[in-house]
Design an enzyme around this catalytic site. Structure first.
Site, PDB file in Angstrom:
ATOM      1  N   HIS A  19      39.626  29.511  45.454  1.00 39.00           N
ATOM      2  CA  HIS A  19      38.550  30.462  45.777  1.00 39.00           C
ATOM      3  C   HIS A  19      37.247  29.685  45.960  1.00 39.00           C
ATOM      4  O   HIS A  19      36.498  29.477  45.008  1.00 39.00           O
ATOM      5  CB  HIS A  19      38.444  31.508  44.658  1.00 39.00           C
ATOM      6  CG  HIS A  19      37.421  32.583  44.926  1.00 39.00           C
ATOM      7  ND1 HIS A  19      37.387  33.761  44.199  1.00 39.00           N
ATOM      8  CD2 HIS A  19      36.409  32.669  45.821  1.00 39.00           C
ATOM      9  CE1 HIS A  19      36.400  34.519  44.631  1.00 39.00           C
ATOM     10  NE2 HIS A  19      35.779  33.881  45.619  1.00 39.00           N
ATOM     11  N   HIS A  21      34.256  29.330  49.260  1.00 41.73           N
ATOM     12  CA  HIS A  21      33.823  29.674  50.621  1.00 41.73           C
ATOM     13  C   HIS A  21      33.174  28.429  51.199  1.00 41.73           C
ATOM     14  O   HIS A  21      32.201  27.922  50.619  1.00 41.73           O
ATOM     15  CB  HIS A  21      32.810  30.820  50.582  1.00 41.73           C
ATOM     16  CG  HIS A  21      33.339  32.058  49.929  1.00 41.73           C
ATOM     17  ND1 HIS A  21      33.839  33.126  50.641  1.00 41.73           N
ATOM     18  CD2 HIS A  21      33.464  32.390  48.610  1.00 41.73           C
ATOM     19  CE1 HIS A  21      34.246  34.068  49.787  1.00 41.73           C
ATOM     20  NE2 HIS A  21      34.038  33.647  48.554  1.00 41.73           N
ATOM     21  N   HIS A 199      39.030  39.774  47.771  1.00 45.87           N
ATOM     22  CA  HIS A 199      38.043  39.925  46.697  1.00 45.87           C
ATOM     23  C   HIS A 199      38.098  41.385  46.242  1.00 45.87           C
ATOM     24  O   HIS A 199      38.013  42.302  47.074  1.00 45.87           O
ATOM     25  CB  HIS A 199      36.621  39.668  47.201  1.00 45.87           C
ATOM     26  CG  HIS A 199      36.261  38.230  47.408  1.00 45.87           C
ATOM     27  ND1 HIS A 199      37.003  37.380  48.171  1.00 45.87           N
ATOM     28  CD2 HIS A 199      35.202  37.502  46.941  1.00 45.87           C
ATOM     29  CE1 HIS A 199      36.422  36.180  48.170  1.00 45.87           C
ATOM     30  NE2 HIS A 199      35.330  36.222  47.432  1.00 45.87           N
ATOM     31  N   GLU A 202      34.823  42.489  41.706  1.00 46.85           N
ATOM     32  CA  GLU A 202      33.677  41.620  41.395  1.00 46.85           C
ATOM     33  C   GLU A 202      32.510  42.535  41.001  1.00 46.85           C
ATOM     34  O   GLU A 202      32.083  42.540  39.849  1.00 46.85           O
ATOM     35  CB  GLU A 202      33.311  40.744  42.601  1.00 46.85           C
ATOM     36  CG  GLU A 202      32.139  39.794  42.344  1.00 46.85           C
ATOM     37  CD  GLU A 202      31.731  39.011  43.601  1.00 46.85           C
ATOM     38  OE1 GLU A 202      32.065  39.430  44.724  1.00 46.85           O
ATOM     39  OE2 GLU A 202      31.051  37.962  43.442  1.00 46.85           O
ATOM     40  N   ASP A 280      33.782  29.301  43.938  1.00 46.55           N
ATOM     41  CA  ASP A 280      33.236  30.351  44.805  1.00 46.55           C
ATOM     42  C   ASP A 280      32.240  29.769  45.813  1.00 46.55           C
ATOM     43  O   ASP A 280      32.623  29.504  46.949  1.00 46.55           O
ATOM     44  CB  ASP A 280      32.587  31.461  43.949  1.00 46.55           C
ATOM     45  CG  ASP A 280      32.550  32.811  44.645  1.00 46.55           C
ATOM     46  OD1 ASP A 280      33.063  32.916  45.774  1.00 46.55           O
ATOM     47  OD2 ASP A 280      31.999  33.770  44.054  1.00 46.55           O
ATOM     48  N   ASP A 281      30.988  29.603  45.405  1.00 42.96           N
ATOM     49  CA  ASP A 281      29.936  29.081  46.294  1.00 42.96           C
ATOM     50  C   ASP A 281      29.152  28.017  45.526  1.00 42.96           C
ATOM     51  O   ASP A 281      28.031  28.271  45.064  1.00 42.96           O
ATOM     52  CB  ASP A 281      29.004  30.224  46.725  1.00 42.96           C
ATOM     53  CG  ASP A 281      29.768  31.335  47.423  1.00 42.96           C
ATOM     54  OD1 ASP A 281      30.159  31.142  48.587  1.00 42.96           O
ATOM     55  OD2 ASP A 281      30.004  32.374  46.779  1.00 42.96           O
TER      56      ASP A 281
HETATM   57  N1  ADE Z   1      31.062  35.551  50.064  1.00 45.87           N
HETATM   58  C1  ADE Z   1      30.744  34.381  49.528  1.00 45.87           C
HETATM   59  N2  ADE Z   1      30.737  34.474  48.192  1.00 45.87           N
HETATM   60  C2  ADE Z   1      31.091  35.731  47.874  1.00 45.87           C
HETATM   61  C3  ADE Z   1      31.272  36.438  46.663  1.00 45.87           C
HETATM   62  N3  ADE Z   1      31.087  35.880  45.470  1.00 45.87           N
HETATM   63  N4  ADE Z   1      31.617  37.725  46.735  1.00 45.87           N
HETATM   64  C4  ADE Z   1      31.784  38.312  47.911  1.00 45.87           C
HETATM   65  N5  ADE Z   1      31.624  37.699  49.080  1.00 45.87           N
HETATM   66  C5  ADE Z   1      31.279  36.413  49.065  1.00 45.87           C
HETATM   67 ZN    ZN Z   2      34.229  34.587  46.712  1.00 44.82          ZN
END
Ligand code: ADE
Ligand code: ZN
Length: 340
Positions: A19, A21, A199, A202, A280-281
């Site tokens: 996971h 992006h 997803h 969340e 994630d990011d």
């Molecule tokens: N796109 C990038 N990061 C995300 C996240 N945490 N939740 C939903 N969409 C995303």
């Molecule tokens: Zn994500």
């Protein structure tokens, strides 16, 4: 074990990242360089000024910045460079295999050609495999708050290159965009031979997680935090062996939880849910994957538990049986060194 040794053990733990992006690995310095290179104007001139924007109150406040900085990516080379920079971080963090989301609808909206985006990402992956020995693949992520027709047209655009993709995902603003809206998109992706992940849970409720399983036939749930509100759903996830791709530092930075202690990961593990840990990011949330593992160690997860989580990530990946055996063997060597 001293702090240094734990950090070394966590970094050398063979793991899969399931996971992440790719656009969320765009570091502020690279975003500013790309903006200059590509003639994109941004309201921030320095890294410090840009970094001051990284205080997020919720998912949407992050997404606003994330989509704005995505506008600095313009060419196949940009995507190639972005992928290689991520894989260098991942390799240093013990990642042996990565399944990586990208958001083609946004790049198409920005005027880019989807084939250039994919070619850049795939050539980055090929180069990363040579340089770092990391295997990987791409998951085309549907941006749930864009018009549904753009999800259909992005599948049209990749119809003849499904072999270059591992799967389909669903991301972006969750509440108000339930999985039920995307059934036909997932049906079509499955017909194209793509794995299905989504997803859910969340910011959305446990019902979104149930929909992702029932209606989209998701093989993994990304985040899934709010599944904890429905004990029967947790039991069902455990029974079916569906993995959750947890992202602790993301959840804290986006205020999904106030504190890492509030994340229900121990509860999920106790219930038998295969939890995995991911970044994630990472450019936005203060850490790559090993930092996420280390954050859990700091709040009381044992090295045994972190090892089990890494093994979950290997088992929950979409690699071939041969590759899985190889990663299991690497995990066994790590275990013999650090746990026995
Ligand atoms: N796109 C990038 N990061 C995300 C996240 N945490 N939740 C939903 N969409 C995303
Ligand atoms: Zn994500």
């Amino acid at each position: 074990m001293g702090e240094q040794d734990v950090s070394e053990a966590v970094r050398s733990l063979p793991k899969a990242e399931l996971h992440v992006h790719i656009e969320g690995t765009l570091e502020p310095g690279l975003a500013l360089d790309l903006a200059k290179r590509n003639g994109v104007s941004l309201p921030w001139a320095t890294i410090d000024e840009l970094r001051r924007q990284y205080e997020f109150g919720d998912l949407q406040s992050f997404l606003d910045l994330y989509y704005q900085l995505m506008g600095t990516l313009a060419s196949a080379d940009d995507f190639h460079d972005l992928m290689l920079a991520y894989l260098a971080h991942a390799a240093a963090d013990g990642v042996r295999h990565a399944e990586i989301f990208f958001d083609p609808q946004v790049h198409i909206r920005n005027g880019l050609d989807i084939d250039a985006v994919m070619d850049g990402l795939l050539s980055g992956l090929a180069e990363g495999r040579k340089r770092f020995g990391i295997t990987g693949g791409l998951i085309l992520s549907i941006v749930r708050d864009l018009p549904i027709e753009s999800a259909d047209s992005v599948l049209d655009a990749v119809q003849n290159r499904a072999g270059d993709l591992l799967g389909i995902g669903l991301d972006s603003a969750e509440v108000g965009y339930p999985p039920s809206l995307f059934v036909h998109v997932y049906d079509r992706a499955r017909e194209m031979g793509l794995h299905c992940v989504a997803h859910a849970g969340e910011e959305g409720s446990s019902d979104y997680v149930a929909q992702a399983l029932d209606l989209l036939h998701a093989e993994r749930i990304d985040h899934g935090v709010h599944a904890i509100d429905d004990p029967a759903l947790v039991a069902r996830i455990a029974r079916s062996g569906i993995a959750l791709t947890a992202c602790p530092l993301s959840n804290r930075r986006l205020q999904v939880v106030k504190d890492l202690h509030d994340l229900p990961l121990q509860e999920f593990l106790r219930a038998g849910v295969p939890v995995t840990v991911n970044s994630d990011d990472p450019a936005y949330f203060g850490g790559y994957i090993a930092d996420n593992y280390a954050a859990l160690e700091k709040i009381g997860f044992s090295l045994e538990q972190l090892g089990a989580i890494a093994l979950n990530s290997i088992h929950a990946s979409f690699i071939s049986p041969d590759e899985m055996r190889d990663l299991e063997a690497q995990y066994a060597s790590w275990k013999a060194r650090y746990l026995n």
